[in-house]
Design a protein around this motif. Structure first.
Motif, PDB file in Angstrom:
ATOM      1  N   LYS A 184      -7.268  24.363  -0.209  1.00 30.33           N
ATOM      2  CA  LYS A 184      -6.514  24.628   0.964  1.00 30.33           C
ATOM      3  C   LYS A 184      -6.506  23.419   2.021  1.00 30.33           C
ATOM      4  O   LYS A 184      -5.518  22.875   2.632  1.00 30.33           O
ATOM      5  N   LEU A 185      -7.630  22.841   2.362  1.00 33.78           N
ATOM      6  CA  LEU A 185      -7.769  21.616   3.275  1.00 33.78           C
ATOM      7  C   LEU A 185      -7.433  20.319   2.535  1.00 33.78           C
ATOM      8  O   LEU A 185      -6.668  19.556   3.137  1.00 33.78           O
ATOM      9  N   PHE A 186      -7.653  20.116   1.273  1.00 31.18           N
ATOM     10  CA  PHE A 186      -7.047  19.225   0.577  1.00 31.18           C
ATOM     11  C   PHE A 186      -5.841  19.186   0.535  1.00 31.18           C
ATOM     12  O   PHE A 186      -5.012  18.051   0.709  1.00 31.18           O
ATOM     13  N   ILE A 187      -4.939  20.504   0.463  1.00 30.05           N
ATOM     14  CA  ILE A 187      -3.623  20.462   0.461  1.00 30.05           C
ATOM     15  C   ILE A 187      -3.049  19.979   1.874  1.00 30.05           C
ATOM     16  O   ILE A 187      -2.078  19.465   2.222  1.00 30.05           O
ATOM     17  N   GLN A 188      -3.759  20.466   2.838  1.00 31.60           N
ATOM     18  CA  GLN A 188      -3.266  20.399   4.298  1.00 31.60           C
ATOM     19  C   GLN A 188      -3.467  18.987   4.521  1.00 31.60           C
ATOM     20  O   GLN A 188      -2.453  18.488   5.478  1.00 31.60           O
ATOM     21  N   HIS A 189      -4.429  18.190   4.217  1.00 36.92           N
ATOM     22  CA  HIS A 189      -4.438  16.809   4.404  1.00 36.92           C
ATOM     23  C   HIS A 189      -3.799  15.785   3.528  1.00 36.92           C
ATOM     24  O   HIS A 189      -3.928  14.741   3.440  1.00 36.92           O
ATOM     25  N   ASP A 190      -2.844  16.670   2.837  1.00 39.47           N
ATOM     26  CA  ASP A 190      -2.130  15.841   1.655  1.00 39.47           C
ATOM     27  C   ASP A 190      -3.199  14.854   0.855  1.00 39.47           C
ATOM     28  O   ASP A 190      -2.612  13.799   0.359  1.00 39.47           O
ATOM     29  N   MET A 191      -4.157  15.737   0.396  1.00 43.18           N
ATOM     30  CA  MET A 191      -5.166  14.932  -0.511  1.00 43.18           C
ATOM     31  C   MET A 191      -5.216  15.550  -1.880  1.00 43.18           C
ATOM     32  O   MET A 191      -6.171  15.284  -2.647  1.00 43.18           O
ATOM     33  N   LEU A 247     -13.390  17.193   5.656  1.00 44.08           N
ATOM     34  CA  LEU A 247     -11.807  17.745   5.664  1.00 44.08           C
ATOM     35  C   LEU A 247     -11.588  18.655   6.934  1.00 44.08           C
ATOM     36  O   LEU A 247     -11.235  19.475   6.662  1.00 44.08           O
ATOM     37  N   GLY A 248     -12.251  17.984   8.093  1.00 42.37           N
ATOM     38  CA  GLY A 248     -12.085  18.990   9.389  1.00 42.37           C
ATOM     39  C   GLY A 248     -10.605  18.998   9.720  1.00 42.37           C
ATOM     40  O   GLY A 248      -9.857  18.049   9.078  1.00 42.37           O
ATOM     41  N   GLU A 249     -10.334  19.662  10.562  1.00 36.82           N
ATOM     42  CA  GLU A 249      -8.994  19.410  11.306  1.00 36.82           C
ATOM     43  C   GLU A 249      -8.520  17.844  11.718  1.00 36.82           C
ATOM     44  O   GLU A 249      -9.424  17.178  12.256  1.00 36.82           O
ATOM     45  N   LYS A 250      -7.300  17.750  11.360  1.00 40.68           N
ATOM     46  CA  LYS A 250      -6.765  16.671  11.773  1.00 40.68           C
ATOM     47  C   LYS A 250      -6.821  16.346  13.090  1.00 40.68           C
ATOM     48  O   LYS A 250      -6.507  17.418  14.015  1.00 40.68           O
ATOM     49  N   ASP A 253       0.689  -1.224  -0.031  1.00 42.91           N
ATOM     50  CA  ASP A 253      -0.004   0.044  -0.188  1.00 42.91           C
ATOM     51  C   ASP A 253       0.883   1.220  -0.012  1.00 42.91           C
ATOM     52  O   ASP A 253       0.752   2.064  -0.799  1.00 42.91           O
ATOM     53  N   GLU A 254       1.733   1.431   0.912  1.00 41.20           N
ATOM     54  CA  GLU A 254       2.786   2.319   0.933  1.00 41.20           C
ATOM     55  C   GLU A 254       3.582   2.848  -0.154  1.00 41.20           C
ATOM     56  O   GLU A 254       3.759   3.794  -0.812  1.00 41.20           O
ATOM     57  N   ALA A 255       4.091   1.469  -0.901  1.00 38.14           N
ATOM     58  CA  ALA A 255       4.889   1.596  -2.101  1.00 38.14           C
ATOM     59  C   ALA A 255       3.928   2.089  -3.222  1.00 38.14           C
ATOM     60  O   ALA A 255       4.586   2.623  -4.156  1.00 38.14           O
ATOM     61  N   ASN A 256       2.795   1.985  -3.241  1.00 33.61           N
ATOM     62  CA  ASN A 256       2.099   2.270  -4.453  1.00 33.61           C
ATOM     63  C   ASN A 256       1.046   3.353  -4.133  1.00 33.61           C
ATOM     64  O   ASN A 256       0.181   3.682  -5.061  1.00 33.61           O
ATOM     65  N   GLN A 257       1.304   4.113  -3.037  1.00 36.35           N
ATOM     66  CA  GLN A 257       0.216   5.402  -2.878  1.00 36.35           C
ATOM     67  C   GLN A 257       0.283   6.329  -3.848  1.00 36.35           C
ATOM     68  O   GLN A 257      -0.710   7.060  -4.218  1.00 36.35           O
ATOM     69  N   CYS A 258       1.389   6.665  -4.568  1.00 33.95           N
ATOM     70  CA  CYS A 258       1.516   7.843  -5.422  1.00 33.95           C
ATOM     71  C   CYS A 258       1.675   7.258  -7.010  1.00 33.95           C
ATOM     72  O   CYS A 258       1.557   8.077  -7.898  1.00 33.95           O
ATOM     73  N   ASP A 259       1.210   5.825  -6.954  1.00 29.79           N
ATOM     74  CA  ASP A 259       1.131   5.550  -8.566  1.00 29.79           C
ATOM     75  C   ASP A 259      -0.285   5.386  -8.868  1.00 29.79           C
ATOM     76  O   ASP A 259      -1.169   4.411  -8.434  1.00 29.79           O
ATOM     77  N   TRP A 260      -0.908   6.172  -9.603  1.00 28.26           N
ATOM     78  CA  TRP A 260      -2.325   6.444  -9.790  1.00 28.26           C
ATOM     79  C   TRP A 260      -2.728   5.786 -10.861  1.00 28.26           C
ATOM     80  O   TRP A 260      -3.920   5.960 -11.380  1.00 28.26           O
ATOM     81  N   PHE A 261      -1.880   5.177 -11.779  1.00 21.78           N
ATOM     82  CA  PHE A 261      -2.170   4.497 -13.195  1.00 21.78           C
ATOM     83  C   PHE A 261      -3.225   5.480 -13.996  1.00 21.78           C
ATOM     84  O   PHE A 261      -4.352   5.052 -14.421  1.00 21.78           O
TER      85      PHE A 261
END
Length: 119
Positions: A52-59, A114-117, A13-21
């Motif tokens: 801004k919230l999507f960026i803050q949550h790394d999404m 996307l509330g506060e973490k 899962d961690e190895a493929n998180q950034c591979d969006w195909f």
């Protein structure tokens, strides 16, 4: 091949998180596109706050994939749901066509999605 151990699944899962195909740079002007869909300052302010919230949550990168996913489903006439869960409180996801619930119209709070973490 992946075994059934939790450690292997977590590694995969961690190895493929950034591979969006998806095609590289599929929709580079996504932010501009979202703002172009807004007709009022209330809508623009909401998009600004949510981005801004999507960026803050790394999404933030997820939005590009969701745009690709929705476009692909439409192209292949695949039907998906109206919306469910807290994601319907996102106006950005509404604009992308992920769901059909206008969160501004129904006064849904983005913090439900996307509330506060929490610490």
């Amino acid at each position: 091949t992946i075994s059934d151990t939790e450690e292997d699944i977590d590694f995969f899962d961690e190895a493929n998180q950034c591979d969006w195909f998806m095609p590289e740079n599929y929709f580079p002007n996504l932010v501009e596109h979202l703002y172009s869909l807004c007709q009022t300052n209330i809508e623009k302010d909401r998009v600004d706050r949510e981005l801004k919230l999507f960026i803050q949550h790394d999404m933030f990168d997820l939005l590009f994939y969701l745009k690709y996913l929705v476009d692909t489903m439409r192209q292949h006439k695949i039907v998906w749901g109206v919306g469910r869960g807290s994601s319907v409180s996102s106006y950005v996801l509404y604009l992308l066509g992920i769901h059909k619930i206008d969160s501004i119209k129904y006064n849904l709070d983005i913090n439900e999605f996307l509330g506060e973490k929490n610490g």
